[in-house]
Design a protein around this motif. Structure first.
Motif, PDB file in Angstrom:
ATOM      1  N   LEU A  20      -0.965  -0.335  -5.935  1.00 32.16           N
ATOM      2  CA  LEU A  20      -0.021  -0.987  -5.034  1.00 32.16           C
ATOM      3  C   LEU A  20       1.062  -1.596  -5.904  1.00 32.16           C
ATOM      4  O   LEU A  20       0.771  -2.395  -6.801  1.00 32.16           O
ATOM      5  N   PHE A  22       4.111  -4.003  -5.913  1.00 29.14           N
ATOM      6  CA  PHE A  22       4.720  -5.078  -5.130  1.00 29.14           C
ATOM      7  C   PHE A  22       6.185  -5.188  -5.516  1.00 29.14           C
ATOM      8  O   PHE A  22       6.509  -5.385  -6.692  1.00 29.14           O
ATOM      9  N   TRP A  50      -5.417 -13.619  -0.229  1.00 25.88           N
ATOM     10  CA  TRP A  50      -5.391 -12.171   0.016  1.00 25.88           C
ATOM     11  C   TRP A  50      -6.198 -11.446  -1.058  1.00 25.88           C
ATOM     12  O   TRP A  50      -7.009 -10.587  -0.756  1.00 25.88           O
ATOM     13  N   TYR A  97       1.604  -5.330  -9.741  1.00 23.13           N
ATOM     14  CA  TYR A  97       0.850  -4.175  -9.270  1.00 23.13           C
ATOM     15  C   TYR A  97      -0.629  -4.537  -9.220  1.00 23.13           C
ATOM     16  O   TYR A  97      -1.075  -5.481  -9.891  1.00 23.13           O
ATOM     17  N   ALA A 108      -6.067   1.720   2.663  1.00 22.23           N
ATOM     18  CA  ALA A 108      -5.035   1.084   1.833  1.00 22.23           C
ATOM     19  C   ALA A 108      -3.921   0.518   2.710  1.00 22.23           C
ATOM     20  O   ALA A 108      -3.448  -0.596   2.479  1.00 22.23           O
ATOM     21  N   LEU A 109      -3.522   1.269   3.723  1.00 22.30           N
ATOM     22  CA  LEU A 109      -2.468   0.801   4.630  1.00 22.30           C
ATOM     23  C   LEU A 109      -2.908  -0.444   5.399  1.00 22.30           C
ATOM     24  O   LEU A 109      -2.111  -1.374   5.579  1.00 22.30           O
ATOM     25  N   VAL A 112      -2.654  -3.362   2.948  1.00 22.55           N
ATOM     26  CA  VAL A 112      -1.267  -3.740   2.665  1.00 22.55           C
ATOM     27  C   VAL A 112      -0.617  -4.428   3.863  1.00 22.55           C
ATOM     28  O   VAL A 112       0.226  -5.305   3.701  1.00 22.55           O
ATOM     29  N   TRP A 115      -0.570  -8.107   3.468  1.00 26.90           N
ATOM     30  CA  TRP A 115      -0.002  -8.693   2.251  1.00 26.90           C
ATOM     31  C   TRP A 115       0.958  -9.816   2.629  1.00 26.90           C
ATOM     32  O   TRP A 115       1.898  -9.611   3.398  1.00 26.90           O
ATOM     33  N   VAL A 121       5.796  -2.942  -0.339  1.00 32.72           N
ATOM     34  CA  VAL A 121       4.650  -2.534  -1.161  1.00 32.72           C
ATOM     35  C   VAL A 121       4.618  -1.014  -1.154  1.00 32.72           C
ATOM     36  O   VAL A 121       4.543  -0.395  -0.105  1.00 32.72           O
ATOM     37  N   GLU A 122       4.724  -0.442  -2.339  1.00 33.79           N
ATOM     38  CA  GLU A 122       4.618   1.019  -2.480  1.00 33.79           C
ATOM     39  C   GLU A 122       3.171   1.341  -2.835  1.00 33.79           C
ATOM     40  O   GLU A 122       2.590   0.704  -3.708  1.00 33.79           O
ATOM     41  N   ILE A 123       2.603   2.348  -2.169  1.00 34.19           N
ATOM     42  CA  ILE A 123       1.231   2.763  -2.419  1.00 34.19           C
ATOM     43  C   ILE A 123       1.285   4.135  -3.058  1.00 34.19           C
ATOM     44  O   ILE A 123       1.861   5.063  -2.493  1.00 34.19           O
TER      45      ILE A 123
END
Length: 128
Positions: A20, A22, A50, A97, A108-109, A112, A115, A121-123
């Motif tokens: 992830l 950030f 979190w 990250y 994962a989604l 996130v 968050w 946030v890129e996965i």
């Protein structure tokens, strides 16, 4: 292992590893800077909460120093060119990250979606 593509068997099912990324925006950074000490402390507490809530899925990670502390090495122009500062000048910068191990992208989604900090946030799936 060859061909593993970041998957690990866990209790009969395969787990996926993702990172992830950030991403802070200029607006988010300005809003954070504008917070008073108590509000800023609460914002950091929400991030700690979190991480604690997802500790069983987190495999590592770190907060990065500000983008202006970066050194970029360009290798596409013959001799290496070393430049102080980030690779890309922009309104967004990766600020940290974490590596996670979850069942799939959907998990994962879901993670996130809760968050509490920077707005992007890129996965990315990891290769092994």
């Amino acid at each position: 292992m060859k061909g593993d593509t970041g998957r690990r068997k866990k209790q009969g099912k395969r787990e996926m590893k993702y990172v992830l990324l950030f991403v802070e925006t200029e607006e988010f950074a300005a809003d954070l800077d504008a917070l008073g000490p108590a509000e800023r402390e609460r914002a950091y507490e929400r991030v700690d909460e979190w991480f604690a809530a997802h500790a069983d899925k987190i495999r590592g990670g770190a907060k990065l120093r500000p983008a202006e502390t970066a050194t970029t090495v360009r290798l596409d122009r013959g001799e290496p060119v070393i430049v102080d500062g980030p690779f890309v000048e922009g309104k967004e910068a990766v600020s940290g990250y974490t590596e996670i191990e979850v069942a799939d992208l959907d998990e994962a989604l879901r993670m996130v979606a809760t968050w509490p900090a920077c707005p992007v946030v890129e996965i990315r799936p990891l290769e092994s």
